[in-house]
Design a protein around this motif. Structure first.
Motif, short mmCIF file in Angstrom:
data_model
loop_
_atom_site.label_atom_id
_atom_site.label_comp_id
_atom_site.label_asym_id
_atom_site.label_seq_id
_atom_site.Cartn_x
_atom_site.Cartn_y
_atom_site.Cartn_z
N GLN A 39 0.73 -1.11 0.14
CA GLN A 39 -0.07 0.07 -0.04
C GLN A 39 0.82 1.15 0.02
N GLY A 40 0.59 2.40 -0.66
CA GLY A 40 1.09 3.65 -0.58
C GLY A 40 0.31 4.75 -0.48
N LEU A 41 1.11 5.83 -0.50
CA LEU A 41 0.10 7.28 -0.50
C LEU A 41 0.91 8.37 -1.35
N ALA A 42 0.25 9.06 -2.27
CA ALA A 42 0.79 10.20 -3.09
C ALA A 42 0.06 11.25 -2.78
N VAL A 43 0.83 12.40 -2.64
CA VAL A 43 0.27 13.75 -2.51
C VAL A 43 0.47 14.27 -3.88
N TYR A 44 -0.94 14.96 -4.23
CA TYR A 44 -0.51 15.70 -5.51
C TYR A 44 -1.11 17.07 -5.08
N GLU A 45 -0.45 18.10 -5.94
CA GLU A 45 -0.56 19.62 -6.12
C GLU A 45 -1.45 19.81 -7.38
N SER A 46 -2.59 20.29 -7.42
CA SER A 46 -2.98 20.43 -8.83
C SER A 46 -3.27 22.18 -9.11
N LYS A 47 -2.78 22.48 -10.28
CA LYS A 47 -2.86 23.92 -10.44
C LYS A 47 -3.17 24.20 -11.93
N THR A 48 -4.16 25.14 -12.14
CA THR A 48 -4.63 25.44 -13.28
C THR A 48 -4.65 26.91 -13.58
N SER A 49 -3.86 27.17 -14.94
CA SER A 49 -3.71 28.40 -15.33
C SER A 49 -4.89 29.46 -15.42
N THR A 50 -4.80 30.70 -14.90
CA THR A 50 -5.80 31.50 -15.08
C THR A 50 -5.52 32.91 -15.60
N ALA A 51 -4.36 32.77 -16.54
CA ALA A 51 -3.66 34.05 -17.02
C ALA A 51 -4.74 34.48 -18.13
N ASP A 52 -5.54 33.67 -18.89
CA ASP A 52 -6.36 34.09 -20.00
C ASP A 52 -7.33 34.89 -19.22
N PHE A 53 -7.89 34.35 -18.16
CA PHE A 53 -9.02 34.97 -17.46
C PHE A 53 -8.73 36.41 -16.70
N LYS A 54 -7.43 36.43 -16.16
CA LYS A 54 -6.90 37.51 -15.73
C LYS A 54 -6.83 38.66 -16.60
N SER A 55 -6.32 38.23 -17.78
CA SER A 55 -6.03 39.16 -19.03
C SER A 55 -7.54 40.03 -19.36
N ARG A 56 -8.63 39.08 -19.35
CA ARG A 56 -9.62 39.72 -19.64
C ARG A 56 -10.23 40.71 -18.68
N MET A 57 -10.18 40.11 -17.25
CA MET A 57 -10.36 41.28 -16.23
C MET A 57 -9.77 42.48 -16.12
N GLU A 58 -8.42 42.47 -16.51
CA GLU A 58 -7.69 43.56 -16.60
C GLU A 58 -8.16 44.54 -17.87
N GLY A 59 -8.73 43.95 -18.84
CA GLY A 59 -9.49 44.75 -19.83
C GLY A 59 -10.80 45.22 -19.61
N ASN A 60 -11.27 44.86 -18.51
CA ASN A 60 -12.77 45.24 -18.34
C ASN A 60 -12.84 46.60 -17.15
N LYS A 61 -13.00 47.75 -18.05
CA LYS A 61 -13.19 48.89 -17.11
C LYS A 61 -14.15 48.90 -16.27
N GLU A 62 -15.10 48.22 -16.22
CA GLU A 62 -16.05 48.32 -15.32
C GLU A 62 -15.81 47.78 -13.97
N MET A 63 -14.82 46.76 -13.92
CA MET A 63 -14.38 46.01 -12.60
C MET A 63 -13.46 46.83 -11.95
N THR A 64 -13.39 47.18 -10.76
CA THR A 64 -12.78 47.84 -9.67
C THR A 64 -11.51 46.78 -9.44
N PRO A 65 -10.33 47.65 -8.91
CA PRO A 65 -9.34 46.68 -8.38
C PRO A 65 -9.68 45.96 -7.25
N ASP A 66 -10.55 46.23 -6.43
CA ASP A 66 -11.07 45.46 -5.34
C ASP A 66 -11.97 44.33 -5.66
N MET A 67 -12.63 44.35 -6.76
CA MET A 67 -13.58 43.37 -7.36
C MET A 67 -12.57 42.51 -8.05
N GLN A 68 -11.42 42.89 -8.75
CA GLN A 68 -10.56 41.98 -9.31
C GLN A 68 -9.93 41.01 -8.45
#
Length: 303
Positions: free
Chosen positions: A24-53
């Motif tokens: 028997q064994g145990l393995a620990v996995y770290e899962s990470k998904t890139s959100t760069a494209d979503f962040k880029s879209r948020m930065e281009g949204n003038k209606e979104m305040t820095p706090d909301m972002q």
């Protein structure tokens, strides 16, 4: 290829005595998904305040960065997100985020039996418990010649192209902005800033290329999530946006973990579950559109 075969033979011979026992064994996995494209879209949204972002980025990080534990023996495994004490959610607009969290790959306990080639997952979606029971996917892995080390283990590369899952939010991409043709008739000019629903801004790729790195030094036909079918434990999986990387391995610990399938929830096939999720996503999108896209509503999943 000869090198791979020779190593496999050597490893399986050396592990023969261990596998014959209650391995028997145990393995620990770290899962990470890139959100760069979503962040880029948020930065281009003038209606979104820095706090909301900032608030949205923090919520996305919580959804897209997780730790999972895989407990396995020679024939079965259980895969579950590491339990954490969550702080109470703050602010409004959580309906959409809760919806996304529910379809974020994982959730509940995933049991895989590679001997019987079946899997069972207990999931909760919008307040209803489901027990998904189905056959393991038969991956047509392409064995590559590349190698690398992960945590001191020699790993080999394998790839496969799969249809993108319509119920895994990690596969979604923001739609590319389309430039509309300039018209002299100003009465036909469309308001490019008008949005009807979050779902109108995202799209799904047709296929995803999965890259897996497995180690024959741990000759277990297992891996994170639904991945399996390679001659060694899968220590890393990548589909281009999501990376699942093994950060720790413990073999034959003194304390044994009971590896068995969950029995909670309404029994359902993967296909039927996916159809249910897609239907509710469409329902959510339509309701969201009718209320100006605020995302603050509850959806009943029960019959």
């Amino acid at each position: 290829m000869k090198r791979i075969v020779a190593l496999l033979v050597l490893v399986f011979i050396s592990f023969n005595g261990i596998i014959a026992q209650e391995f028997q064994g145990l393995a620990v996995y770290e899962s990470k998904t890139s959100t760069a494209d979503f962040k880029s879209r948020m930065e281009g949204n003038k209606e979104m305040t820095p706090d909301m972002q900032k608030m949205i980025e923090e919520r996305m990080k919580k959804m897209f960065e997780k730790t999972f534990i895989l407990n396995f023996n020679k024939s079965a495994s259980i895969y579950k997100e590491e339990e954490k004490l969550d702080a109470p959610s703050q602010g409004g607009g959580g309906g959409g985020m809760r919806m996304m969290s529910s379809i974020m790959g994982g959730g509940g306990t995933q049991y895989k039996n590679v001997k019987e080639k079946t899997y069972t997952v207990d999931k909760e979606f919008m307040g209803k418990e489901f027990l998904i029971k189905d056959s393991l996917p038969n991956y047509a892995w392409k064995m590559e010649s590349e190698t690398k080390q992960i945590g001191g283990y020699n790993c080999f590369k394998a790839t496969v192209v799969l249809p993108a899952s319509k119920t895994d939010f990690r596969n979604f991409r923001p739609k590319k902005e389309k430039k509309e043709a300039v018209s002299n008739d100003t009465t036909k000019t469309k308001d490019a800033t008008k949005k009807t629903s979050f779902m109108d801004d995202i799209e799904l790729p047709k296929d995803v290329t999965i890259t897996a790195w497995y180690s024959p030094e741990i000759p277990i036909n297992q891996g994170p999530e639904n991945y399996w079918g390679l001659p060694g434990l899968i220590l890393e999986v990548s589909d281009g946006k999501t990376i699942i990387l093994c950060s720790k391995i413990v073999l034959n610990a003194k304390e044994k973990v009971e590896i068995k399938a969950s029995t909670n929830g309404e029994k359902i096939s993967q296909k039927k579950y996916d159809e249910t999720i897609i239907k509710k996503m469409e329902e959510f999108s339509q309701m969201n559109q009718g209320r100006g896209g605020n995302g603050n509503m509850q959806i009943r999943v029960g019959h």
